[in-house]
Design a protein around this motif. Sequence first.
Motif, PDB file in Angstrom:
ATOM      1  N   UNK A 276      11.736   1.954  -2.610  1.00  0.00           N
ATOM      2  CA  UNK A 276      11.010   0.680  -2.543  1.00  0.00           C
ATOM      3  C   UNK A 276      11.744  -0.409  -3.312  1.00  0.00           C
ATOM      4  N   UNK A 277      12.256  -0.053  -4.482  1.00  0.00           N
ATOM      5  CA  UNK A 277      13.016  -1.025  -5.287  1.00  0.00           C
ATOM      6  C   UNK A 277      14.274  -1.446  -4.533  1.00  0.00           C
ATOM      7  N   UNK A 278      14.985  -0.484  -3.956  1.00  0.00           N
ATOM      8  CA  UNK A 278      16.206  -0.811  -3.200  1.00  0.00           C
ATOM      9  C   UNK A 278      15.901  -1.681  -1.991  1.00  0.00           C
ATOM     10  N   UNK A 279      14.789  -1.412  -1.328  1.00  0.00           N
ATOM     11  CA  UNK A 279      14.373  -2.240  -0.188  1.00  0.00           C
ATOM     12  C   UNK A 279      14.135  -3.683  -0.646  1.00  0.00           C
TER      13      UNK A 279
ATOM     14  N   UNK B 101      15.525  -7.984 -13.052  1.00  0.00           N
ATOM     15  CA  UNK B 101      14.401  -7.137 -13.468  1.00  0.00           C
ATOM     16  C   UNK B 101      14.421  -5.808 -12.727  1.00  0.00           C
ATOM     17  N   UNK B 102      14.684  -5.862 -11.424  1.00  0.00           N
ATOM     18  CA  UNK B 102      14.757  -4.637 -10.636  1.00  0.00           C
ATOM     19  C   UNK B 102      15.924  -3.759 -11.109  1.00  0.00           C
ATOM     20  N   UNK B 103      17.037  -4.381 -11.454  1.00  0.00           N
ATOM     21  CA  UNK B 103      18.186  -3.620 -11.961  1.00  0.00           C
ATOM     22  C   UNK B 103      17.829  -2.880 -13.236  1.00  0.00           C
TER      23      UNK B 103
ATOM     24  N   UNK C 127      -8.228  -6.367  -7.913  1.00  0.00           N
ATOM     25  CA  UNK C 127      -7.147  -6.952  -7.111  1.00  0.00           C
ATOM     26  C   UNK C 127      -5.973  -7.380  -7.978  1.00  0.00           C
ATOM     27  N   UNK C 128      -6.260  -7.942  -9.138  1.00  0.00           N
ATOM     28  CA  UNK C 128      -5.183  -8.348 -10.043  1.00  0.00           C
ATOM     29  C   UNK C 128      -4.342  -7.169 -10.498  1.00  0.00           C
ATOM     30  N   UNK C 129      -5.009  -6.062 -10.828  1.00  0.00           N
ATOM     31  CA  UNK C 129      -4.279  -4.878 -11.288  1.00  0.00           C
ATOM     32  C   UNK C 129      -3.485  -4.243 -10.149  1.00  0.00           C
ATOM     33  N   UNK C 130      -4.040  -4.258  -8.944  1.00  0.00           N
ATOM     34  CA  UNK C 130      -3.311  -3.709  -7.797  1.00  0.00           C
ATOM     35  C   UNK C 130      -2.035  -4.523  -7.561  1.00  0.00           C
TER      36      UNK C 130
ATOM     37  N   UNK D 185       5.278  -3.368  -9.840  1.00  0.00           N
ATOM     38  CA  UNK D 185       5.963  -2.312 -10.614  1.00  0.00           C
ATOM     39  C   UNK D 185       6.374  -1.151  -9.714  1.00  0.00           C
ATOM     40  N   UNK D 186       6.050  -1.231  -8.436  1.00  0.00           N
ATOM     41  CA  UNK D 186       6.360  -0.186  -7.463  1.00  0.00           C
ATOM     42  C   UNK D 186       5.696   1.141  -7.828  1.00  0.00           C
ATOM     43  N   UNK D 187       4.453   1.053  -8.307  1.00  0.00           N
ATOM     44  CA  UNK D 187       3.673   2.249  -8.608  1.00  0.00           C
ATOM     45  C   UNK D 187       2.613   2.515  -7.549  1.00  0.00           C
ATOM     46  N   UNK D 188       2.228   1.472  -6.803  1.00  0.00           N
ATOM     47  CA  UNK D 188       1.355   1.646  -5.640  1.00  0.00           C
ATOM     48  C   UNK D 188       1.984   0.900  -4.471  1.00  0.00           C
TER      49      UNK D 188
END
Length: 151
Positions: free
Chosen positions: A95-98, A139-141, A53-56, A62-65
């Motif tokens: 996802x990042x833009x959202x 960070x997202x930028x 759960x921590x890794x998820x 990180x927007x990888x899952x």
Amino acid sequence: METAINNRNEAFFSIIEKLPAKRQLVLELIKENVQITAQDLSEKYGKPINEITGRITELKKCFLVVECGHKFNRFTNYKNTLVRVVKSVNERIDLINQRFIELRQQEDDLVNDYNLNFSDLTKELILRKIKKIKSEINSLSKILDKIESVN
């Protein structure tokens, strides 16, 4: 154009290689299963649930899952969240833009509340939250800049 897309995709997949080992493992396990819950990953691969759960959570940040629904746990009959690996660089950017939009709206709402002359304590709490939101936006930028610099 095709070269730029290939470069961007290559950068996207090189990120995975740089992940810490446990995150990389969980990402690979999710990828193998298309859609799966943390509970199912834990049971299927014999890993402690808290490691999964921590890794998820880290991979979602990180927007990888991404979450993609739920299924009922056969033991508790409660809903467990299904996750899947982000399918493409474009989906990750979306996802990042959202998230940017959500954060900017929160920031605007807090600034409006701050200007309504609340108590000093409330103003201090609002300023802290605004600072935290701005940090996340920065960070997202940086993530988007890295993705786009490959193009």
